[in-house]
Design an enzyme around this catalytic site. Structure first.
Site, short mmCIF file in Angstrom:
data_model
loop_
_atom_site.label_atom_id
_atom_site.label_comp_id
_atom_site.label_asym_id
_atom_site.label_seq_id
_atom_site.Cartn_x
_atom_site.Cartn_y
_atom_site.Cartn_z
N GLU A 333 6.72 6.64 -7.24
CA GLU A 333 8.06 6.06 -7.12
C GLU A 333 8.85 6.29 -8.40
O GLU A 333 10.07 6.46 -8.37
CB GLU A 333 7.96 4.56 -6.81
CG GLU A 333 9.28 3.97 -6.31
CD GLU A 333 9.12 2.58 -5.73
OE1 GLU A 333 9.18 2.45 -4.48
OE2 GLU A 333 8.93 1.63 -6.51
N HIS A 364 -18.82 10.59 -0.93
CA HIS A 364 -19.27 10.88 0.43
C HIS A 364 -18.08 11.07 1.38
O HIS A 364 -18.25 11.03 2.60
CB HIS A 364 -20.18 9.76 0.92
CG HIS A 364 -21.38 9.55 0.05
ND1 HIS A 364 -22.57 10.23 0.23
CD2 HIS A 364 -21.57 8.78 -1.06
CE1 HIS A 364 -23.44 9.88 -0.70
NE2 HIS A 364 -22.85 8.99 -1.50
N LYS A 473 15.10 2.64 5.03
CA LYS A 473 15.34 1.22 5.29
C LYS A 473 16.67 1.01 6.00
O LYS A 473 16.77 0.19 6.92
CB LYS A 473 15.30 0.43 3.98
CG LYS A 473 13.94 0.39 3.31
CD LYS A 473 13.85 -0.67 2.22
CE LYS A 473 14.73 -0.39 1.05
NZ LYS A 473 14.54 -1.34 -0.06
#
EC number: 5.3.1.9
Length: 504
Positions: A333, A364, A473
């Site tokens: 950000e 893994h 948004k």
């Protein structure tokens, strides 16, 4: 950065070193294991397996001086408007220390101390009640930092208060949290800088209704009047934050209220002390001996000179499992920008994609790609020298894996079977905390904050705005009526098709 006077020389070093074997670099500089290692307070750093040498580092530092990096640190700490697009200071460092003679920084430090004292009083009041659980509602910088620190430092047993975090607007997150709690013994904290954040307002409304009112609701906001009005919270239970602190840098402020509740107020103050101690190192140490500078320049080197598009963070301490997600926001950000401070296009790539996980689990999952994939992924390996759990053998095994994985990534191994050959040449930095204490964690987070700032100065971008999050948004708000069946005025044809599917 490519327009600096020293870039051509730096580029020549990259061409020389791009194909260099890390064991060959170690052989050429026998003192490298110790000369590329630093101890700063409770933190140890080893950069010996990065793919640069002294000449390349000298060229990097020359560009840092040309970019006036030391002056940039002064401007940051003194409260100058380093956030030029929003015409604001970025004084998160003043939340934890007063390191300059700049009046504005000293004033902010005093203001933060007053609010912290208020926060301590509220904690004492809460601890005197029959409340056993706290639900902290926030998102982004209002959630990731507090969640990380609370999870890392919470006591194994005997905690007076249990803190639960809810961030996602998905109602399942709140439902699962509240299902285990008693509303009569629960309090809530709503954290939002503007108190206009959709996720926090929706989840706050659910929590308000579930609690049966605002009697046990608290808020933290840079808009305390709106916070108090939105949920009828008494002004004495609303703590302020300020526009000179960005959300992703705010855990040191009253946004840390849930941290202090989870780990204790004294340990919260120790967290700030650790950060302030590293701040002093970042501000006052010459560039060539400054670990935050070296970490940031290493990221620039790997991104711009060696072409690495991603960066992995592996935490070999389960209590730091949330650190990669926190750093993902802090770094991406802050540095995910395509224009410079003056609005012109950047002349080089900026942020890498940051990702990672907790060792040994990640060995893994994605380590196959790290060892034998076609992409070279620089990595930070973070562990602890001393552990305070009773399982000493486990800790020895954990640290053996840190040593083994970093060696294998760097050195590789030849084999007559190409499927079993390891190319090596994968650079990494090892960071070791003496122990996972509040001071050490504060110092570690401070280091990463300053590393991000170093990178932003090198690229000439603003690390303290985040306009890239706004468009999505805005569109989401515009689409709400359509999803509710109140409007069908949607221009984008793909969105129209998806709406028809969602609305049945």
């Amino acid at each position: 950065m490519t327009q600096t006077n020293g870039f051509d020389a730096l580029h020549a070093h990259a061409q020389r070193l791009r194909g260099a074997a890390i064991p060959a670099l170690l052989a050429a500089e026998p003192e490298r294991p110790t000369q590329y290692a630093w101890q700063v307070g409770p933190l140890y750093f080893n950069f010996a397996r990065q793919k640069y040498d002294r000449a390349a580092l000298d060229a990097l530092f020359a560009i840092a001086r040309e970019r006036d990096l030391a002056g940039a640190f002064q401007r940051l700490f003194r409260g100058e408007q380093v956030n030029v697009t929003e015409q604001r200071a970025a004084l998160h460092t003043a939340l934890r220390g007063d390191l300059t003679d700049a009046p504005v920084a000293s004033e902010c430090y005093a203001t933060a101390a007053e609010v912290r004292e208020r926060m301590g009083a509220l904690i004492q009041q809460l601890e005197a009640t029959d409340v056993t659980d706290i639900v902290s509602v926030g998102i982004g910088g209002s959630d990731l930092g507090p969640r990380l620190v609370a999870d890392a430092l919470r006591p194994v047993s005997g905690a007076r208060l249990r803190v639960h975090f809810v961030s996602n607007v998905d109602g399942a997150a709140m439902q699962r949290t509240l299902a285990t709690l008693d509303p009569a013994r629960t309090a809530g904290i709503l954290i939002s800088k503007t108190f206009g954040t959709q996720e926090t307002l929706l989840n706050g409304s659910i929590l308000h209704a579930w609690l049966g009112g605002s009697e046990r609701l608290y808020a933290v906001s840079a808009n305390p009047e709106r916070a108090a009005k939105a949920f009828d919270i008494a002004p004495g239970r609303v703590l302020p934050m300020w526009d000179w602190v960005g959300g992703r840098y705010s855990l040191w402020s009253a946004v840390g209220f849930p941290i202090a509740l989870a780990i204790g107020f004294e340990r919260f103050e120790q967290l700030l002390e650790g950060a302030a101690q590293f701040d002093a190192h970042a501000l006052n140490t010459p560039l060539e001996e400054n670990v935050a500078v070296l970490h940031g320049l290493t990221a620039v080197w790997n991104r711009n000179l060696l072409g690495s598009a991603t960066h992995a963070v592996m935490t070999y301490d389960q209590r730091l499992a949330l650190l990669p997600a926190y750093l993902q926001q802090l770094v991406m950000e802050s540095l995910g920008k395509r224009v410079k401070l003056d609005g012109s296009a950047v002349d080089s790539d900026t942020v890498s994609v940051w990702w990672g996980g907790a060792g040994t689990d990640v060995q893994h999952s994605f380590f196959q790609a790290l060892h034998q994939g076609t992409s070279v992924v620089p990595a930070d390996f973070i562990g602890t020298v001393h552990n305070d759990d009773p399982y000493a053998e486990n800790h020895v095994a954990l640290m053996a894996n840190v040593l083994a994985q970093t060696e294998a990534l760097a050195n590789g191994q030849d084999s007559s079977d190409p499927h079993r050959s390891y190319p090596g040449g994968r650079p990494s930095t090892v960071i070791l905390l003496d122990a996972l204490t509040p001071q050490a964690l504060g110092a570690l987070i401070s280091m990463y904050e300053h590393s991000v700032y170093v990178q932003s100065v090198m690229w000439g971008i603003n690390a303290f705005d985040q306009f890239g999050v706004e468009l999505g948004k805005q569109l989401a708000s515009q689409l709400l009526p359509a999803l509710k069946g109140e409007s069908a005025d949607v221009a984008d044809p793909v969105t129209r098709e998806l709406l028809s599917k969602l609305r049945g």
